[in-house]
Structure formats: C-alpha cells, structure tokens
Design an enzyme around this catalytic site. Structure first.
Site, PDB file in Angstrom:
ATOM      1  N   HIS A 207       0.796  -1.235   0.000  1.00  0.00           N
ATOM      2  CA  HIS A 207       0.000   0.000   0.000  1.00  0.00           C
ATOM      3  C   HIS A 207       0.828   1.284   0.000  1.00  0.00           C
ATOM      4  O   HIS A 207       0.275   2.372  -0.100  1.00  0.00           O
ATOM      5  CB  HIS A 207      -0.973   0.022   1.194  1.00  0.00           C
ATOM      6  CG  HIS A 207      -0.297   0.301   2.506  1.00  0.00           C
ATOM      7  ND1 HIS A 207       0.287  -0.684   3.253  1.00  0.00           N
ATOM      8  CD2 HIS A 207      -0.106   1.463   3.185  1.00  0.00           C
ATOM      9  CE1 HIS A 207       0.808  -0.145   4.350  1.00  0.00           C
ATOM     10  NE2 HIS A 207       0.594   1.141   4.334  1.00  0.00           N
TER      11      HIS A 207
HETATM   12  C1  UD1 Z   1      -2.287   5.782   5.125  1.00  0.00           C
HETATM   13  C2  UD1 Z   1      -1.020   6.389   5.709  1.00  0.00           C
HETATM   14  C3  UD1 Z   1       0.076   5.349   5.755  1.00  0.00           C
HETATM   15  C4  UD1 Z   1      -0.379   4.108   6.483  1.00  0.00           C
HETATM   16  C5  UD1 Z   1      -1.683   3.597   5.896  1.00  0.00           C
HETATM   17  C6  UD1 Z   1      -2.206   2.469   6.744  1.00  0.00           C
HETATM   18  C7  UD1 Z   1      -0.709   8.768   5.237  1.00  0.00           C
HETATM   19  C8  UD1 Z   1       0.045   9.767   4.437  1.00  0.00           C
HETATM   20  N1  UD1 Z   1      -0.549   7.490   4.880  1.00  0.00           N
HETATM   21  O1  UD1 Z   1      -1.990   5.397   3.784  1.00  0.00           O
HETATM   22  O2  UD1 Z   1       1.185   5.874   6.459  1.00  0.00           O
HETATM   23  O3  UD1 Z   1       0.606   3.108   6.370  1.00  0.00           O
HETATM   24  O4  UD1 Z   1      -2.651   4.646   5.898  1.00  0.00           O
HETATM   25  O5  UD1 Z   1      -3.050   1.641   6.035  1.00  0.00           O
HETATM   26  O6  UD1 Z   1      -1.420   9.143   6.137  1.00  0.00           O
HETATM   27  N2  UD1 Z   1      -9.106   4.579   0.358  1.00  0.00           N
HETATM   28  C9  UD1 Z   1     -10.282   3.895   0.244  1.00  0.00           C
HETATM   29  N3  UD1 Z   1     -10.988   3.636   1.387  1.00  0.00           N
HETATM   30  C10 UD1 Z   1     -10.582   4.029   2.613  1.00  0.00           C
HETATM   31  C11 UD1 Z   1      -9.386   4.729   2.708  1.00  0.00           C
HETATM   32  C12 UD1 Z   1      -8.650   5.004   1.568  1.00  0.00           C
HETATM   33  O7  UD1 Z   1     -10.707   3.525  -0.835  1.00  0.00           O
HETATM   34  O8  UD1 Z   1     -11.274   3.748   3.608  1.00  0.00           O
HETATM   35  C13 UD1 Z   1      -8.324   4.834  -0.867  1.00  0.00           C
HETATM   36  C14 UD1 Z   1      -8.600   6.206  -1.479  1.00  0.00           C
HETATM   37  O9  UD1 Z   1      -8.562   6.067  -2.866  1.00  0.00           O
HETATM   38  C15 UD1 Z   1      -7.416   7.017  -1.025  1.00  0.00           C
HETATM   39  C16 UD1 Z   1      -6.297   5.979  -0.956  1.00  0.00           C
HETATM   40  O10 UD1 Z   1      -6.931   4.774  -0.553  1.00  0.00           O
HETATM   41  O11 UD1 Z   1      -7.101   8.075  -1.871  1.00  0.00           O
HETATM   42  C17 UD1 Z   1      -5.183   6.313   0.010  1.00  0.00           C
HETATM   43  O12 UD1 Z   1      -5.715   6.532   1.331  1.00  0.00           O
HETATM   44  P1  UD1 Z   1      -4.931   7.468   2.374  1.00  0.00           P
HETATM   45  O13 UD1 Z   1      -5.642   7.449   3.669  1.00  0.00           O
HETATM   46  O14 UD1 Z   1      -4.650   8.787   1.774  1.00  0.00           O
HETATM   47  O15 UD1 Z   1      -3.525   6.780   2.503  1.00  0.00           O
HETATM   48  P2  UD1 Z   1      -3.156   5.250   2.735  1.00  0.00           P
HETATM   49  O16 UD1 Z   1      -2.498   4.739   1.508  1.00  0.00           O
HETATM   50  O17 UD1 Z   1      -4.300   4.510   3.281  1.00  0.00           O
HETATM   51  N1  UDP Z   2      -3.723  -5.385   8.679  1.00  0.00           N
HETATM   52  C1  UDP Z   2      -4.970  -5.975   8.623  1.00  0.00           C
HETATM   53  N2  UDP Z   2      -5.468  -6.304   7.391  1.00  0.00           N
HETATM   54  C2  UDP Z   2      -4.777  -6.091   6.244  1.00  0.00           C
HETATM   55  C3  UDP Z   2      -3.502  -5.491   6.329  1.00  0.00           C
HETATM   56  C4  UDP Z   2      -2.999  -5.144   7.550  1.00  0.00           C
HETATM   57  O1  UDP Z   2      -5.597  -6.193   9.655  1.00  0.00           O
HETATM   58  O2  UDP Z   2      -5.283  -6.416   5.171  1.00  0.00           O
HETATM   59  C5  UDP Z   2      -3.173  -5.038   9.988  1.00  0.00           C
HETATM   60  C6  UDP Z   2      -1.857  -5.723  10.279  1.00  0.00           C
HETATM   61  O3  UDP Z   2      -2.066  -6.962  10.895  1.00  0.00           O
HETATM   62  C7  UDP Z   2      -1.171  -4.710  11.182  1.00  0.00           C
HETATM   63  C8  UDP Z   2      -1.677  -3.360  10.671  1.00  0.00           C
HETATM   64  O4  UDP Z   2      -2.879  -3.660   9.966  1.00  0.00           O
HETATM   65  O5  UDP Z   2      -1.604  -4.885  12.526  1.00  0.00           O
HETATM   66  C9  UDP Z   2      -0.697  -2.694   9.761  1.00  0.00           C
HETATM   67  O6  UDP Z   2      -1.298  -1.601   9.149  1.00  0.00           O
HETATM   68  P1  UDP Z   2      -0.980  -1.101   7.669  1.00  0.00           P
HETATM   69  O7  UDP Z   2      -0.262  -2.144   6.917  1.00  0.00           O
HETATM   70  O8  UDP Z   2      -2.246  -0.589   7.099  1.00  0.00           O
HETATM   71  O9  UDP Z   2      -0.087   0.192   7.925  1.00  0.00           O
HETATM   72  P2  UDP Z   2       1.422   0.441   8.368  1.00  0.00           P
HETATM   73  O10 UDP Z   2       1.737  -0.434   9.515  1.00  0.00           O
HETATM   74  O11 UDP Z   2       2.298   0.213   7.183  1.00  0.00           O
HETATM   75  O12 UDP Z   2       1.417   1.885   8.730  1.00  0.00           O
END
Ligand code: UD1
Ligand code: UDP
Length: 365
Positions: A207
């Site tokens: 992601h």
């Molecule tokens: C965010 C965090 C990242 C973290 C991750 C955990 C920032 C800059 N990034 O990344 O550090 O590791 O969360 O998972 O804060 N979207 C959906 N549904 C949702 C949420 C998001 O479809 O419920 C899609 C949207 O198209 C959105 C994209 O995912 O534009 C990215 O979501 P965003 O919250 O901006 O960043 P993450 O990649 O989730």
């Molecule tokens: N996680 C989850 N389902 C998924 C991917 C991750 O429950 O499909 C959990 C995972 O077990 C861990 C946390 O989410 O506890 C990690 O979050 P994520 O990978 O979204 O973000 P990051 O740690 O990179 O910020």
C-alpha cells in the site's frame, strides 16, 4: 475530578494501536478519554471491523474527512480537529504513528497550547521523500511526551536533540496487541475459508505510495508475484489504494494469485502466522512477521524498523526487473532469522507503561 485525554486516530494501524491503550485509559479513575476518528480510513474493512473485533469504544466524534491530496486531507482534518479540541478542552492530546491524521492532530493541538503526546515516537527511515517520515519528525518535535517503541527509536530522538526527559522507551504497543489478541486470532478459520494449507502460501500486502504510485514498480511487483506463484499460491490482501492503482495502470495480477479484500486483524494474524513467506511494504506487517517469526521480504529500499533486518527475519528488496528471480529463491527456501533474536519491541508491557506515565503526567508529576 477526572482529567480529559483526547485520542486522535484515523487509519487502520491507529485503530489497532489504540485498542488496548483506550481500554486501559478508561479503567483509570483519574482519566476520561474522548476518542476522535478523523475518517481518513472509512471503508468498513479498513475501519469498522477493527472497532468491532477489537472491542474498541465507539468514537465520540467521526470527522468523516475521507480521502484527498496530502494538503487537502491534512488541512480538512486540522480545521475540524481544532474545533473539537477547543470544545473539549482536554488536558492533553494523544496521537499515534505517522499518518496525516497524526500530523493534523499534532498541529491542531500545539497551536492551541495543549500538551501533545506521541505514541510510537522516534522510528526513522531517513528518507524524507516519504510522507510518513515528515509526519513523524514534525510530530516528535512538537510533542511534550514521547513514547518510543524501540531503543533505536529513543536513540534517534536523542540524536535529533529532543530532551531526554520527554522520551520514554516503553516497547511497542503493537507487540502488546499481538500478544493480547493471539488466542483469538488462533480461532480464525480463514485458512479453511480460503482452502489454503499452513506454510504453503505466500501472503502479500502492498500500500505504500512509493510502490503504488509508480507504474514501473507496480509492474515489477505484479510480474514477480506471477513468477513465484506456480509453486505456492499467493494471497494478496490489497488495500483499496493498490486495487485502484492496478486498475488505473491496467496491470493484471496473473498466475496463481488470489486477491482478497483486506481482512480484519484476527484473520490477518492467522494468515501471517501460517504463511511460508510474507511480502509486504507495511511497517506493521513487517513487525508482526517478526513477532510470528515468519520470514519477511519488505519491498522497500529502507525501513524504520532495522531491528527485524539485523536479526535476519526481514530482507529489504526494492522492486526491480530481478525481483521475480530473487523472490523465487526466497520462497523455495525462506531464510529464517536468528532463533535467539532479542526482545527489540519490549516485553508486552508498553500499554501499562504508557498509561501509568499518562496518569502521572496529568497529576502534575
Ligand atoms: C495511510 C497512511 C500510511 C499508512 C496507511 C495504513 C498517510 C500519508 N498514509 O496510507 O502511512 O501506512 O494509511 O493503512 O497518512 N481509500 C479507500 N478507502 C478508505 C481509505 C482510503 O478507498 O477507507 C483509498 C482512497 O482512494 C485514497 C487511498 O486509498 O485516496 C489512500 O488513502 P490514504 O488514507 O490517503 O492513505 P493510505 O495509503 O491509506
Ligand atoms: N492489517 C490488517 N489487514 C490487512 C492489512 C494489515 O488487519 O489487510 C493489519 C496488520 O495486521 C497490522 C496493521 O494492519 O496490525 C498494519 O497496518 P498497515 O499495513 O495498514 O499500515 P502500516 O503499519 O504500514 O502503517
């Protein structure tokens, strides 16, 4: 009279990180917790499922911010968080990790002259092109109390000149959470539901912006997964960001790759524990791979969790044309790390340590 702590969360890993802390805070006779969900993550399987299965309290506020560019998203949260903080007048504000929700919470708090507390302070990738690195550095330098998950994180803060009196090495709340929910994760029947055998599949999560927002990287990853999939099925739990990026770039995941929507924490930990190999760019999944002692390939050039690399459970690989060949080697003979690797992430006592210090702090100690 109790003092108010306002907790700000907004993304999947933050719901997971606050689960045990919020529960323990609510047991303190000195503290009332107000929980704010920024709405950065809003899909049920990125948000509601964690509140349900980890028995988190319902948020007192859901700001429904949603997605957007960094500026739009952070700015929208900042405006709404300021209003909530002004209304609630907490004694302190608690933020977690390194997301835009963390940064917006930090800025809104300190501009109102309220003490900021950062859980998971100090990890550094030393790559300032990562939005998370900017969020972490800024939040750490604005915080009055910093809870470091590893000794290395505490050292990073010290090297940046943050006064040692503000920093507490507690261990990682993710490790406490892992220990607490492990018996329940063990009960998950996800392997039967998917029809996969223990140690006969590869688990993948992707992601990070540096992988999803780069067409070439995504293609290298898709080709590499295809190459290794004939021998072992690949279970790809794809974040909506990755699903969207694949669609926009017209990249198909071919071969024996099973794309599943992101599972909840319990199913995810069952999948992690029984994987032959984990391939990820997630900091949380990389640490959990280590907690489960499952070999992990992290698809990044650097990591803010070097401990798991040093003891041999994580290998860093940047996506490139040779990724498939490298992964194939790993999957036939996954490289085990050191069997005596240390307790880099604490002893499962991070949550009580944090809550004890917060109790003292709000009592003026
Ligand atoms: C965010 C965090 C990242 C973290 C991750 C955990 C920032 C800059 N990034 O990344 O550090 O590791 O969360 O998972 O804060 N979207 C959906 N549904 C949702 C949420 C998001 O479809 O419920 C899609 C949207 O198209 C959105 C994209 O995912 O534009 C990215 O979501 P965003 O919250 O901006 O960043 P993450 O990649 O989730
Ligand atoms: N996680 C989850 N389902 C998924 C991917 C991750 O429950 O499909 C959990 C995972 O077990 C861990 C946390 O989410 O506890 C990690 O979050 P994520 O990978 O979204 O973000 P990051 O740690 O990179 O910020």
């Amino acid at each position: 009279m109790t003092k108010k702590i306002l907790t700000i969360v907004g993304t999947r890993p933050q719901f997971i990180k606050t689960a045990l802390v919020s529960k323990l805070l609510r047991k303190s006779t000195k503290i009332t917790e107000v929980l704010v969900h920024t709405g950065q993550h809003y899909d049920d399987n990125l948000s509601k499922i964690f509140f349900r299965e980890m028995e988190l309290p319902e948020p007192d506020y859901n700001l429904n911010t949603g997605s957007g560019s960094h500026g739009e998203q952070t700015g929208a949260m900042l405006i709404m968080l300021e209003k909530v903080i002004m209304k609630e007048k907490p004694a302190l504000v608690l933020v977690y990790g390194d997301t835009n929700s963390t940064l917006a919470g930090a800025l809104a708090t300190v501009k109102l002259g309220i003490p900021l507390v950062h859980v998971e302070a100090g990890p550094r990738s030393f790559n300032r092109l990562m939005p998370e690195e900017i969020n972490r550095i800024t939040t750490d330098h604005l915080s009055s109390l910093l809870f470091a998950p590893t000794a290395q994180s505490a050292l990073n803060l010290y090297r940046e000149g943050i006064p040692a009196a503000r920093v507490f090495y507690t261990g990682d709340v993710m490790y406490d959470t892992f220990l607490h929910y492990s018996p329940r994760a063990e009960q998950s029947n996800i392997l039967e539901r998917l029809g996969i055998k223990k140690k006969h599949y590869v688990l993948v999560t992707i992601h990070r912006a540096e992988n999803t927002d780069n067409n070439m990287c995504l293609r290298y990853i898709a080709d590499a997964l295809k190459e290794l999939s004939p021998k072992f099925p690949v279970i790809a739990a794809l974040h909506p960001r990755t699903q969207a990026a694949l669609a926009i770039n017209e990249i198909q995941l071919e071969g024996n790759i099973w794309t599943i929507s992101p599972p909840g924490y319990l199913d995810m930990n069952k999948l992690e524990k029984n994987a032959r190999l984990i391939i990820t760019d997630s900091g949380g999944v990389q640490r959990e791979a280590f907690f489960h002692r499952v070999p992990c390939i992290t698809l990044r050039a650097e990591t803010e969790w070097p401990e798991t690399v040093k003891c041999g459970w994580t290998r860093l690989l940047s996506p490139g044309p040779d990724l498939g060949a490298l992964l194939k080697k790993e999957v036939y003979c996954p490289e085990q790390g050191s069997p005596v690797s240390g307790m880099f992430f604490g002893y499962g006592k991070a949550v009580p340590r944090i809550v004890k210090r917060l109790d003292e702090y709000i009592s003026g100690k």
